[in-house]
Motif scaffolding. Sequence first.
Motif, PDB file in Angstrom:
ATOM      1  N   GLU A 181       0.848  -1.179   0.000  1.00 52.67           N
ATOM      2  CA  GLU A 181       0.000   0.000   0.000  1.00 52.67           C
ATOM      3  C   GLU A 181       0.892   1.240   0.000  1.00 52.67           C
ATOM      4  O   GLU A 181       1.782   1.368   0.841  1.00 52.67           O
ATOM      5  CB  GLU A 181      -0.885  -0.052   1.260  1.00 52.67           C
ATOM      6  N   PRO A 182       0.703   2.167  -0.963  1.00 50.50           N
ATOM      7  CA  PRO A 182       1.611   3.322  -1.109  1.00 50.50           C
ATOM      8  C   PRO A 182       1.748   4.189   0.146  1.00 50.50           C
ATOM      9  O   PRO A 182       2.846   4.653   0.446  1.00 50.50           O
ATOM     10  CB  PRO A 182       1.007   4.123  -2.262  1.00 50.50           C
ATOM     11  N   THR A 183       0.665   4.406   0.869  1.00 50.66           N
ATOM     12  CA  THR A 183       0.744   5.251   2.066  1.00 50.66           C
ATOM     13  C   THR A 183       1.649   4.607   3.120  1.00 50.66           C
ATOM     14  O   THR A 183       2.483   5.280   3.723  1.00 50.66           O
ATOM     15  CB  THR A 183      -0.652   5.487   2.663  1.00 50.66           C
ATOM     16  N   ALA A 184       1.502   3.315   3.329  1.00 49.06           N
ATOM     17  CA  ALA A 184       2.359   2.601   4.287  1.00 49.06           C
ATOM     18  C   ALA A 184       3.807   2.628   3.813  1.00 49.06           C
ATOM     19  O   ALA A 184       4.731   2.831   4.614  1.00 49.06           O
ATOM     20  CB  ALA A 184       1.883   1.164   4.455  1.00 49.06           C
ATOM     21  N   LEU A 185       4.008   2.465   2.514  1.00 46.44           N
ATOM     22  CA  LEU A 185       5.367   2.462   1.978  1.00 46.44           C
ATOM     23  C   LEU A 185       6.040   3.823   2.160  1.00 46.44           C
ATOM     24  O   LEU A 185       7.224   3.892   2.466  1.00 46.44           O
ATOM     25  CB  LEU A 185       5.374   2.067   0.500  1.00 46.44           C
ATOM     26  N   ARG A 186       5.284   4.908   2.006  1.00 45.76           N
ATOM     27  CA  ARG A 186       5.879   6.242   2.180  1.00 45.76           C
ATOM     28  C   ARG A 186       6.426   6.424   3.601  1.00 45.76           C
ATOM     29  O   ARG A 186       7.458   7.059   3.792  1.00 45.76           O
ATOM     30  CB  ARG A 186       4.877   7.330   1.825  1.00 45.76           C
ATOM     31  N   LYS A 187       5.752   5.867   4.585  1.00 39.91           N
ATOM     32  CA  LYS A 187       6.258   5.933   5.964  1.00 39.91           C
ATOM     33  C   LYS A 187       7.576   5.183   6.091  1.00 39.91           C
ATOM     34  O   LYS A 187       8.507   5.631   6.753  1.00 39.91           O
ATOM     35  CB  LYS A 187       5.222   5.363   6.936  1.00 39.91           C
ATOM     36  N   ILE A 188       7.656   4.027   5.445  1.00 39.25           N
ATOM     37  CA  ILE A 188       8.880   3.231   5.465  1.00 39.25           C
ATOM     38  C   ILE A 188       9.996   3.980   4.741  1.00 39.25           C
ATOM     39  O   ILE A 188      11.122   4.082   5.236  1.00 39.25           O
ATOM     40  CB  ILE A 188       8.628   1.852   4.821  1.00 39.25           C
TER      41      ILE A 188
END
Length: 138
Positions: free
Chosen positions: A36-43
């Motif tokens: 999921e892009p939003t979760a990936l941005r946090k990572i």
Amino acid sequence: MAELKRFGYGLQALVVLATVPGQYSSAEIAEQIHCEPTALRKILSRLTEAGYIKVRQGRGGGYSLACYPGEITLAEVYLSLHDDIPMLDGMLDTTGNHLFGHKVRQSFDRIMTDIRAQVEHVLKSYTLADLVEQRQTE
């Protein structure tokens, strides 16, 4: 468990960035690794703060690797994505506030310390370059 997922997605994102030079948007990376892009941005934000990737804002921007893959150990990546509470400390939550619970807790504590040391030892023995090389030979 969420911590291990972050580690897995973070490693995959780094492999994407290390495999093909250039810049990628978080959506492009997320599509490749099925995250999921939003979760990936946090990572990606944590990996940027740790200095493993760099980001260029704006049109034509994106994420790129900031170091050589051989310079990044898996232990460093894990620690950069690690929360303050170690993943194994949930085991301590099973011990009660009584004599037996306190004795078992001491044993659990020693075991978890050994496990953490072994995990760190193994992760230090691998670099991002090892993952990239393995991906390219498959």
